[in-house]
Scaffold this motif. Structure first.
Motif, PDB file in Angstrom:
ATOM      1  N   GLN A   1       0.834  -1.189   0.000  1.00 13.74           N
ATOM      2  CA  GLN A   1       0.000   0.000   0.000  1.00 13.74           C
ATOM      3  C   GLN A   1       0.875   1.247   0.000  1.00 13.74           C
ATOM      4  OE1 GLN A   1      -2.498  -0.385   3.465  1.00 13.74           O
ATOM      5  NE2 GLN A   1      -4.106  -1.408   2.325  1.00 13.74           N
TER       6      GLN A   1
ATOM      7  N   LYS B   1       3.511   0.375   2.801  1.00 11.42           N
ATOM      8  CA  LYS B   1       3.168  -0.571   3.854  1.00 11.42           C
ATOM      9  C   LYS B   1       2.886  -1.931   3.254  1.00 11.42           C
ATOM     10  CE  LYS B   1      -0.036  -1.379   7.703  1.00 11.42           C
ATOM     11  NZ  LYS B   1      -1.226  -0.873   8.432  1.00 11.42           N
TER      12      LYS B   1
ATOM     13  N   HIS C   1       0.939  -5.088   3.358  1.00 10.91           N
ATOM     14  CA  HIS C   1      -0.378  -5.290   3.959  1.00 10.91           C
ATOM     15  C   HIS C   1      -1.049  -6.516   3.354  1.00 10.91           C
ATOM     16  CE1 HIS C   1      -4.415  -4.382   5.403  1.00 10.91           C
ATOM     17  NE2 HIS C   1      -4.844  -4.533   4.162  1.00 10.91           N
TER      18      HIS C   1
ATOM     19  N   THR D   1      -2.624 -11.152   8.654  1.00 13.18           N
ATOM     20  CA  THR D   1      -1.185 -11.385   8.664  1.00 13.18           C
ATOM     21  C   THR D   1      -0.856 -12.479   9.667  1.00 13.18           C
ATOM     22  OG1 THR D   1      -0.781  -9.076   8.124  1.00 13.18           O
ATOM     23  CG2 THR D   1       1.066 -10.337   9.009  1.00 13.18           C
TER      24      THR D   1
ATOM     25  N   SER E   1       7.300  -3.529   8.670  1.00 13.39           N
ATOM     26  CA  SER E   1       6.127  -3.610   7.791  1.00 13.39           C
ATOM     27  C   SER E   1       5.978  -2.365   6.934  1.00 13.39           C
ATOM     28  CB  SER E   1       4.856  -3.820   8.617  1.00 13.39           C
ATOM     29  OG  SER E   1       4.634  -2.707   9.486  1.00 13.39           O
TER      30      SER E   1
END
Length: 713
Positions: A329, A345, A347, A351, A371
């Motif tokens: 993202q 990020k 994503h 997760t 992350s």
């Protein structure tokens, strides 16, 4: 799922302590009092936070009035009113009454879990007060427990705030039973396993309630599991039964594929899972392993067994599997000195726990394990991420749009009045937004649309031109090549012009036909509505024009879409008078005292005027086509000439007029003339005969071998 039940009195006591601990902070007369300091609520429900506040009536001679009150969540910066935050839009209400303050949050989300505080601001400088410590909200599953009260009565209890008028689902031995309230009054034995769930939240059932240690049931190691696409996952279950005759795993989401939707079928026999499912059994445990996971494998999975006398039901919720694919993202971008910095990020919809991240730029490991990644990025860079130990399951790369391609969708040529769609396509991640531009006459770009498609419902001539599109996402932008839109149409007009206004015989004249069709028109020429064989071009040439070229001319302009005729032009060829024709009436000699008409005519354009002259005189004898002489005298005899004249020139013709004394004179003169001519003719004939006889005698004498003899006697 826990297997022990909580005692009713203990749970109720804990519930009262949990919800109704009051938090009060007071400094003098400035204070905020919260009804509760911790609240648990389930996703989708509504929660109320109540408080009261107080302040001094006056300080430093200033009467204190409250100007603003609001709630906020914990922040490192200045508090932000919840009513102004986008994530709470339409879900937050304040109720204000004197010194009471109530916050209502509807449709709770897991992200609403936070510490909420109340703040009021007065008219006094520095007169702002925030109540501490606030109210901690936890948004989670219902946390249900089955408790017993009286001998055979059960209640489904939650430590979290449940929505009003909630309904429930009860299960006995894995099968639903007909009860929708929080209390169950049905029959159950010492070996029955009882559980409950909140309607709409069946994936969070309570632990089993059982009166003995010999209850048959099935529990699961995890209620939810997250796994990556392409990987493998193992789902574990525990069953309490000394033996079973048959057992298998199934997915209720596949019920439409079963022969009987009410009778679950073994997952190993499902074609969607062929070759990817393995089931193992150990003591009181069964594991389902699915390999090469697909996103379509995201579903709920349950285990059931059957003995000779008992069958575990198929209604109770099992383990929910979510198969996820990583996504990068783009959370933030900024530019500094022509360099773009991006915050990315890694994503996914879920997760797996205990994993670190791996970041890649253009296929190279960036040695970054968080992350979130922050750094410079070029328009040609491609960035991806993965989870440690699973770098083969990388997220799709993110990158700026590559050069877009443009095309036009139209059946055949782009014809005026018909629809046409211009399409722009570019490879980009995140997906690009598109803007269409048209080049103006000054070569600037004019924005015409913001979409990947530019739809022209009824295309007009004004739509012709060069178009391009710009594809843009958070990481950059790219412009396409130009697409030329050439609108075809039938000729709308045809005009004829001529090179000379006045057309004079002998000059060259060009007639030009002009039209606006697309493609360019072919031309045909017509004179007096008759097609001219050589007139197939836009210019019709009349070389050394003649009088017979006069007439009405027009052209026709035609292409494959239609034709149109021009207006007409009149070509009027002007020329000087031709050699006049003169005549005498009556013809022949004119007797003295008689009368005669001399007539002159000539072809000319414009029409000629006529003037008569007598030889050796400079003054006109008469004007007009006919010259009449009456009471003729001898001096009227002689040569006369007629002059035909117009603006382009003149031409003369002569005649001789003979005047005699009387009417007999002509007859005598005619007889004398006849005798004279006859005598001349007869003399010429005699001379001709003599010459012919002399030539024959000469030729006879010259012949060889001829011997003349004279015979006598």
């Amino acid at each position: 799922m826990r297997e022990a039940a909580m005692d009713s009195s203990t749970a109720l006591s804990l519930f009262v302590i949990f919800l109704f601990c009051a938090a009060v902070q007071s400094y003098g007369e400035w204070s905020v009092t919260y009804t509760s300091k911790t609240v648990c609520a389930i996703k989708g429900s509504t929660v109320n936070f109540d408080c009261t506040y107080s302040h001094p009536n006056s300080e430093d001679g200033i009467t204190i009035n409250v100007e603003k009150t609001f709630w906020f969540t914990k922040t490192n910066k200045d508090p932000v009113d919840l009513e102004t935050r986008e994530e709470y839009a339409g879900r937050v209400q304040y109720q204000r009454m004197r010194n009471h303050c109530t916050l209502i949050i509807e449709d709770l989300k897991e992200s609403d879990s936070a510490l909420y505080k109340f703040r009021f601001i007065t008219n006094k400088i520095g007169g702002r007060y925030t109540g501490e410590p606030g109210v901690q909200l936890y948004v989670s599953d219902p946390h249900l427990t089955v408790i017993k009260y009286y001998s055979r009565h059960l209640e489904c209890f939650s430590l979290c705030l449940l929505p009003p008028r909630s309904t429930y689902v009860w299960y006995k031995n894995g099968k639903t039973i007909d009860t929708v309230t929080s209390r169950y009054f049905g029959q159950f034995s010492n070996s029955d396993s009882i559980a409950c769930a909140l309607k709409g939240h069946e994936d969070f059932p309570s632990p089993f309630f059982c009166l003995s240690n010999n209850c048959f049931n099935v529990t699961y190691s995890k209620g939810r599991i997250c796994a990556f696409k392409g990987s493998s996952v193992t789902i574990g279950s525990f069953y309490r039964v000394p033996y079973f005759r048959s057992a298998f795993w199934f997915s209720p989401g596949r019920s439409e594929e079963w022969m009987d939707p009410l009778n679950p079928e073994n997952l190993k026999e499902d074609s969607q899972y062929a070759g990817r499912v393995d089931i193992t059994y150990t003591t009181r445990q069964s594991n389902l392993t699915i390999t090469n996971l697909r996103e379509s494998d995201s579903a709920e999975y349950r285990f059931m067994f059957q003995t000779y006398r008992f069958k575990w039901g198929s209604d109770l919720h099992g383990t929910t599997l979510t198969v996820t694919a990583l996504q990068v993202q783009v959370t933030k971008t900024s530019a500094l000195q022509d360099i773009t910095y991006a915050e990315l990020k890694c994503h996914s919809s879920c997760t797996p726990a205990a994993y670190h991240y791996i970041w890649f730029k253009n296929g190279q490991n960036l040695d970054h394990t968080e992350s979130t990644y922050k750094g410079p990025i070029n328009t040609t860079d491609k960035i991806s991420c993965a989870v440690s130990e699973h770098d083969e399951y990388r997220a799709p790369e993110v990158y700026a749009p590559v050069s877009p391609s443009v095309s036009v969708n139209s059946s055949g040529d782009i014809f005026e009045g018909k629809p046409a769609t211009l399409r722009c396509k570019s490879q980009a991640n995140p997906p690009a937004n598109y803007t269409w531009y048209k080049k103006t006459k000054t070569s600037t770009l004019q924005r015409v649309s913001e979409d990947s498609q530019l739809f022209l419902s009824s295309i007009q001539l004004s739509d012709s031109g060069d178009y391009c599109c710009v594809a843009k996402n958070q990481l950059g932008e790219s412009q396409s090549k130009y697409l030329n839109v050439d609108v075809k149409y039938a000729p709308k007009r045809a005009d004829v012009s001529q090179s000379h206004r006045e057309v004079v015989e002998g000059i060259s004249v060009n007639l030009t036909c002009s039209s606006d069709g697309n493609p360019a028109s072919n031309y045909s020429w017509y004179k007096d509505n008759q097609m001219m064989p050589q007139g197939q071009q836009g210019v019709y040439q009349l070389t050394s024009v003649r009088s017979e070229d006069s007439g009405i001319y027009h052209c026709k302009a035609e292409n494959q879409y239609g034709l149109i005729s021009s207006s007409s032009v009149h070509i009027n060829v002007e020329y000087s008078p031709r050699l006049p024709s003169v005549s005498v009436n009556p013809p022949g000699e004119i007797a003295v005292g008689g009368s005669v008409n001399l007539t002159c005519s000539s072809v000319a354009n414009p029409a000629a005027t006529y003037t008569w002259y007598k030889e050796s005189t400079t003054s006109p004898a008469a004007s007009g086509q006919m010259f009449t002489i009456e009471a003729i005298r001898r001096e009227h005899g002689g040569n006369y000439y007629c002059q035909a004249r117009n603006s382009r020139g003149h031409h003369n013709s002569t005649l001789y007029l003979i005047v005699v004394l009387s009417s007999a004179t002509p007859a005598v003169a005619g007889s004398i003339t006849f005798i004279f001519l006859f005598g001349l003719f007869f003399s010429a004939f005699i001379i001709f005969r003599k010459k012919m006889a002399s030539r024959q005698t000469s030729e006879t004498r010259k012949r060889p071998g001829v011997i003349w003899t004279n015979h006598s006697g």
